[in-house]
Design a protein around this motif. Structure first.
Motif, mmCIF file in Angstrom:
data_model
loop_
_atom_site.group_PDB
_atom_site.id
_atom_site.type_symbol
_atom_site.label_atom_id
_atom_site.label_comp_id
_atom_site.label_asym_id
_atom_site.label_seq_id
_atom_site.Cartn_x
_atom_site.Cartn_y
_atom_site.Cartn_z
ATOM 1 N N THR A 264 21.637 -59.649 74.424
ATOM 2 C CA THR A 264 23.030 -59.527 75.319
ATOM 3 C C THR A 264 23.074 -60.881 76.193
ATOM 4 N N LEU A 265 24.913 -60.802 76.073
ATOM 5 C CA LEU A 265 26.070 -61.390 76.785
ATOM 6 C C LEU A 265 26.155 -60.876 77.288
ATOM 7 N N ASP A 266 26.346 -61.245 78.259
ATOM 8 C CA ASP A 266 27.318 -60.594 79.831
ATOM 9 C C ASP A 266 27.819 -61.140 80.930
ATOM 10 N N THR A 267 29.036 -61.397 81.222
ATOM 11 C CA THR A 267 29.143 -61.929 82.625
ATOM 12 C C THR A 267 28.674 -61.403 83.905
ATOM 13 N N GLN A 268 28.394 -60.071 83.709
ATOM 14 C CA GLN A 268 28.107 -59.702 85.166
ATOM 15 C C GLN A 268 26.721 -59.472 85.322
ATOM 16 N N ALA B 16 34.919 -54.510 81.578
ATOM 17 C CA ALA B 16 34.557 -53.509 82.667
ATOM 18 C C ALA B 16 35.811 -53.259 83.282
ATOM 19 N N ASP B 17 36.623 -54.394 83.025
ATOM 20 C CA ASP B 17 37.776 -54.722 83.654
ATOM 21 C C ASP B 17 38.723 -53.561 83.082
ATOM 22 N N MET C 216 37.927 -62.078 82.141
ATOM 23 C CA MET C 216 37.969 -60.713 82.170
ATOM 24 C C MET C 216 36.105 -60.712 81.959
ATOM 25 N N ASP C 217 35.663 -59.633 82.751
ATOM 26 C CA ASP C 217 34.363 -59.553 82.301
ATOM 27 C C ASP C 217 34.003 -59.295 80.801
ATOM 28 N N TRP C 218 33.181 -59.536 80.149
ATOM 29 C CA TRP C 218 32.329 -58.876 79.076
ATOM 30 C C TRP C 218 31.181 -58.854 78.627
ATOM 31 N N LYS C 219 31.209 -58.090 77.703
ATOM 32 C CA LYS C 219 29.708 -57.850 77.330
ATOM 33 C C LYS C 219 29.425 -57.448 75.706
ATOM 34 N N LEU C 220 28.986 -58.364 75.412
ATOM 35 C CA LEU C 220 28.466 -57.978 73.868
ATOM 36 C C LEU C 220 26.402 -58.496 73.626
#
Length: 491
Positions: free
Chosen positions: A424-428, A483-484, A360-364
């Motif tokens: 900030t860690l963000d796949t997008q 975001a999923d 999945m897309d995720w954001k920390l």
């Protein structure tokens, strides 16, 4: 409807359409008990209607004909129980709007119409109340069968009948502290969901394994356009094995109409708490998630006849946590005042681990939320007092036990307000142009993410604050989002 013997017809011919609405007003006023687009209403109506023809008698050529949706009438189907013990019954109808109910007779029943495959397999036409092929009315010597199915983790079952749906729980999770071992929860090592079928093939038959997911269309299992199930050209029945390496991948097609494993993600509960892992207390945030898919299999040459217990149904619930764990406490050790020349820095280390089994897309986002006296007087939050460093690890082999350390990135100091994230860690996340900052960003294709967090405190700052004794703490908030689309689990 016609319900006359030849003799009755000759003696007193019925008037055509005597009871059929003769005007548009009568037609529109007719009580609609059989809308084919409302299955619940249609079946409920059928359960309360009795059509009694027990006085009709006749020879072999006498029959009651149920004319369902033949001609100009649309969207209606004949419903209810037909009681006609002394005469034959003919049921006519199209494939969509057809008869709904029960037929009770001591004579013959004739079906004249297109019957959908799923409805045919679910129907019961035999006098003994069992499914077609299990009585003396239908031979079973030429019917192939799935004898058993073996799933990962040693799970095995033998299908009993076409109505039984076996439900199995599998887990991709790696944290037994959060997801304890269970007799009903089976461990899935990796994402591949291998199925092995033990198939009985009658003598002199050639068959195909048909499959479908989530009540979609039946499709032949022919990888690379070839049938892996070899024909039985002998004079004896054969028992053969056929394996599908990963049903959730190998059964996919290019038509983009099937609801496969990666399409729908269900939310099975939020994770937010502290757990002890290997003697160290860590904080965990995330969600319990799962995929739910129903698989059906049948072995046949073509899906058109009745088969003896050949449909195999099972639902696979695959659980996987989108999970972040991070250190609850950063320990700098003990520093002796006035010794900063000999011991210039104190380092506290922690580790961020992310599990993302469903890609999945995720954001920390990590923020400094310290307030009050802790914010003003805290030696850790003085100008240039504490450096915030991150070191990313990369998987070597695609597993979670062989990592390669990357470069260390300096993200500056801890003296930042809540409006400016520490990390900030963000796949997008869009590339910033900073090679080091971009290098630590995750990708949704990573099932695991790991990075070390090093807090480097300059001890000289403590010497300057020695006149302000006390205990100080650094508060930080860790926020995880995706975001999923995640669907609430209603089961």
């Amino acid at each position: 409807m016609r319900a006359y013997t030849p003799a009755q017809v000759k003696a007193n011919a019925p008037v055509d359409n005597k009871y059929y609405p003769q005007t548009t007003a009568q037609y529109n006023a007719r009580l609609d008990l059989t809308p084919a687009d409302n299955t619940k209403v249609r079946y409920n109506s059928a359960a309360h209607v009795m059509n009694n023809f027990n006085t009709i008698n006749g020879g072999d050529d006498a029959a009651i004909t149920l004319n369902s949706n033949r001609g100009s009438e649309e969207n209606y189907s004949f419903i209810g129980t037909i009681l006609a013990p002394h005469t034959n019954i003919i049921i006519q109808g199209g494939s969509q709007y057809s008869f709904a109910g029960n037929v009770i007779t001591n004579r013959s029943i004739y079906l004249d119409g297109n019957v959908a495959v799923d409805k045919a397999f679910g129907a019961n036409f035999n006098a003994d109340g069992k499914f077609p092929g299990t009585s003396d009315l239908e031979s079973t010597t030429k019917v192939p069968r799935i004898l058993s199915v073996t799933l990962p983790n040693g799970v095995n079952f033998s299908p009993e009948n076409v109505t039984t749906n076996y439900v199995f729980q599998f887990s991709l999770n790696n944290n037994v502290e959060i997801d304890p071992e269970s007799e009903t929860m089976h461990r899935l090592d990796g994402r591949a969901f291998k199925n092995t079928f033990l198939i009985d093939q009658p003598a002199g038959t050639s068959n195909v394994l048909w499959s479908r997911m989530n009540d979609g269309k039946w499709k032949k299992y022919e990888p690379d356009g070839k049938n892996p199930l070899q024909p039985n050209k002998t004079s004896e029945a054969q028992t053969v094995e056929l394996s599908i390496a990963d049903v959730t991948e190998d059964l996919k097609t290019k038509d983009n109409v099937d609801n496969y494993d990666d399409q729908t993600i269900y939310n099975a509960g939020k994770i937010d708490g502290n757990y002890v892992v290997n003697g160290v207390e860590k904080a965990f945030i995330g969600w319990h998630l799962l995929h739910k898919n129903k698989f059906s299999f049948i072995v046949a040459s073509e899906i058109k006849a009745k088969y003896d217990n050949t449909i195999t149904n099972c639902t696979l619930n695959v659980h996987g946590d989108l999970l972040v764990n991070y250190p609850k406490v950063f320990d700098f050790g003990t520093y002796t005042l006035g010794t900063s020349e000999q011991e210039p820095v104190s380092i506290a280390k922690g580790q961020i681990n992310v599990e993302n089994p469903f890609y999945m897309d995720w954001k920390l986002v990590v923020k400094n939320s310290t307030s009050g006296a802790d914010l003003v007087d805290n030696p850790l939050l003085q100008e240039d007092a504490t450096g915030f460093n991150v070191q990313l690890y990369s998987l070597k082999t695609g597993t979670d036990d062989d990592w390669e350390a990357g470069q260390i990135l300096n993200l500056g100091g801890l003296l930042k307000g809540p409006e400016t994230p520490l990390l900030t860690l963000d796949t997008q996340k869009q590339l910033s142009g900073d090679e080091q900052l971009d290098a630590i960003q995750p990708a949704k294709s990573m099932p695991f993410y790991k990075s070390d967090v090093n807090l480097k405190f300059h001890n000289g700052k403590v010497d300057q604050c020695a006149k302000r004794p006390g205990k100080y703490k650094l508060e930080a908030t860790w926020e995880l989002s995706t975001a999923d689309k995640v669907v609430d689990n209603t089961d």
